[in-house]
Write an enzyme that holds these catalytic residues in place. Sequence first.
Site, short mmCIF file in Angstrom:
data_model
loop_
_atom_site.label_atom_id
_atom_site.label_comp_id
_atom_site.label_asym_id
_atom_site.label_seq_id
_atom_site.Cartn_x
_atom_site.Cartn_y
_atom_site.Cartn_z
CB SER A 119 -0.97 -0.02 1.18
OG SER A 119 -1.98 -0.97 0.97
CG ASP A 163 7.14 5.34 -11.84
OD1 ASP A 163 7.77 4.27 -11.98
OD2 ASP A 163 5.90 5.41 -11.94
CE LYS A 183 -5.36 -2.39 -0.63
NZ LYS A 183 -5.26 -0.99 -1.05
#
Length: 444
Positions: A304, A315, A329
């Site tokens: 999460s 990224d 998740k």
Amino acid sequence: MMRKVSLVLLGAVFGASAAGMALQPKAFFGGTPAEAAGSAETYKQLNLFGDVFERVRSDYVEKPDDAKLIEGAVNGMLSGLDPHSSFMDAKAFKDMQVQTNGEFGGLGIEVQMFENQVRVEGAIDDTPAARAGVRAKDIITHLDGQPIQGLSLNQAVEKMRGPVNTPIELTVTREGAAEPVKIKIVRDIIRIRSVRFNVEGDDIGYIRVSQFNQQTFEGLKKALDEADQKIAKDKFRGYVLDLRNNPGGLLDQAIAVSDAFLERGEIVSTRGRNPDESQRFNARPGDLAKGKPIIVLVNGGSASASEIVAGALQDHRRATVLGTRSFGKGSVQTIIPLGGNGAIRLTTARYYTPSGKSIQAKGIVPDIESVQEIPEDVKGKDETKGEAGLKGHLKNGDDEASGSSAYVPTDKKDDKQLNYALDLLRGIQSNANFPPSAKSSSAN
């Protein structure tokens, strides 16, 4: 449309479901009365429920509790949707709020069950327990003169928590003490310590984030300030951000932690069933780590909110992610309070990393894979199912694969992942993925 108040992402470790949540004060059904009521077929099914309910009440072998019957029906309806939707009774809802708030009235000790006894693992600095002299390895035998033998760990903890400024007496047995020791303590506000910091060697800042509660960002800032004070500028190699076995927590804290290391760009986006429910969260200028190299550690227990941080830094090429595939998740749940009857947890959206990638049932794939050496007595018990292994999970294409080993050695010298990260930062070892390529990604 339901108005989002604050998003919460909670997870789990070792195969338990990871969950994400959003607090929601409005009524459950939105839209027109016709949409809320449903079709004639829906009424027919509700009549079926009523018939079954009455038959159980009248004919079951023992007289059932009506409230428990309704609660079971509600929970069955929600849990049948996906692994993360469920009903919470009033106590479970309160416990969740304590966990996410990160503070409660208590003593300030960390305890665990050891050989069927409640043993103190340590007293948190500057808390009533620490000031009163509670020590690690103390065995708690009595609370206010009442024996706690036979209580579960949760029951014992519940008795030690209580209103601020109320007293309690602990009786403990202590190594080297001939007689039991009685310790009087006055409860105070205790903040759950979600961030721990230390200097590795004299050149690397190690930051361990165990969960994302309301105290996490402040704890991170304190850790970064401490690193600046304790590590000489000419020796400072960088940071290890350890998110292993971090089950998640508050989304706003995950965003703040990501923002602490980013200068600009999207951190995460959430997308619901309706396009107008989509949200984007962006970084603000200011890298609190001052551009120093970062290695993020993840494993099968990272879920999460921890995956949001790892995904954002990965990224944006701000950090190198090292370890094994994370839990996977990738959905958000809305917490809808039901007055004094608890709350429901309902899946309402998916979240995406800055590059637009969903990690649902796929997890964060590390830039550098590093697998721990598993002791014989742990083998077979260290693997998490991951989201992809949970029955009824939200599907995400044909290439699902999430979860991995969640084992972390207690002795740092045996921690292959941590030691590899330290060696990379010090230049003792090299890898093509560290430091991350400065080539811009689609995250911006």
